[in-house]
Write an enzyme that holds these catalytic residues in place. Structure first.
Site, mmCIF file in Angstrom:
data_model
loop_
_atom_site.group_PDB
_atom_site.id
_atom_site.type_symbol
_atom_site.label_atom_id
_atom_site.label_comp_id
_atom_site.label_asym_id
_atom_site.label_seq_id
_atom_site.Cartn_x
_atom_site.Cartn_y
_atom_site.Cartn_z
ATOM 1 N N ASP A 1 0.866 -1.181 0.000
ATOM 2 C CA ASP A 1 0.000 0.000 0.000
ATOM 3 C C ASP A 1 0.905 1.233 0.000
ATOM 4 O OD1 ASP A 1 -2.379 1.493 0.314
ATOM 5 O OD2 ASP A 1 -2.326 1.336 2.480
ATOM 6 N N VAL B 1 -9.385 -3.280 -0.027
ATOM 7 C CA VAL B 1 -9.640 -4.613 -0.574
ATOM 8 C C VAL B 1 -9.679 -5.644 0.557
ATOM 9 C CG1 VAL B 1 -8.780 -6.333 -2.215
ATOM 10 C CG2 VAL B 1 -8.384 -3.898 -2.651
#
Ligand code: IMP
Ligand code: MG
Length: 174
Positions: free
Chosen positions: A99, A149
């Site tokens: 990320d 997600v």
């Protein structure tokens, strides 16, 4: 429907098999240690390992990343360390998602001091929109937009890890 589907199970399986085949050919004739980062990468690592036709050992790293739940601060604590030395060994760090890049870059810095023969990164997902520290991902499953997600090992507040597909949390997912 609480979770909006993003990538279905068959697509994931195909891609993970491709990554396994790439690793099999890149490391031909060598022994390998896969280092999944708990907990998020346990499902990906299990499938990836079964797609690699080599002598593979698996050892886990547990990390706690301080942050506000959906955001990592980059302050990472190793809560479960590897059970064996990686000195002189070929190592692939296995992540669920890169990320900001803070976790992986911290872990790479830590692992490199243990003098492996080589050190690479496999990540199921990459969210480039949020990069704070660029990380080279040697084996990448999918690039995703800036969405949260879940599924296939990834959680939101410890839920949804058991979904067989990848999805996006919507407002009514709680
Ligand atoms: P980074 O340090 O910001 O790269 O964060 C990496 C870790 O944050 C991942 O290994 C996940 O555990 C968690 N994370 C980041 N984005 C997501 C997401 O969209 N879903 C689930 N977990 C995430
Ligand atoms: Mg993780």
């Amino acid at each position: 429907m609480p979770i909006k589907p993003l990538i279905d199970a068959a697509t994931i399986a195909r891609r993970v098999a491709e990554l396994g085949a790439a690793i099999t050919s890149d490391y031909a004739g060598q022994r390998l240690i896969l280092v999944p980062v708990l907990k998020g990468s346990y499902v990906f690592a299990a499938d990836l390992a079964r797609g690699i036709e080599l002598d593979v050992a698996v050892d886990f790293l547990g990390v706690r990343s301080y942050g506000d739940g959906q955001q990592s601060s980059g302050v990472v604590e190793i809560t479960t360390d590897l059970s064996h030395s990686i000195e002189g060994r070929h190592v692939i760090l296995v992540e669920d998602i890169v990320d900001t890049g803070l976790t992986v870059s911290y872990l790479l810095q830590n692992l490199v001091t243990r003098q492996p023969a080589s050190l690479k990164v496999a990540s199921l997902l990459h969210k480039p929109a949020r990069t704070r520290v660029p990380v080279d991902i040697d084996y990448l499953g999918f690039t995703v937009e800036d969405v949260f997600v879940v599924g296939y090992g990834l959680d939101h507040a410890q839920k949804f890890r058991n979904l067989p597909y990848l999805g996006v949390v919507t407002d009514d997912s709680e």
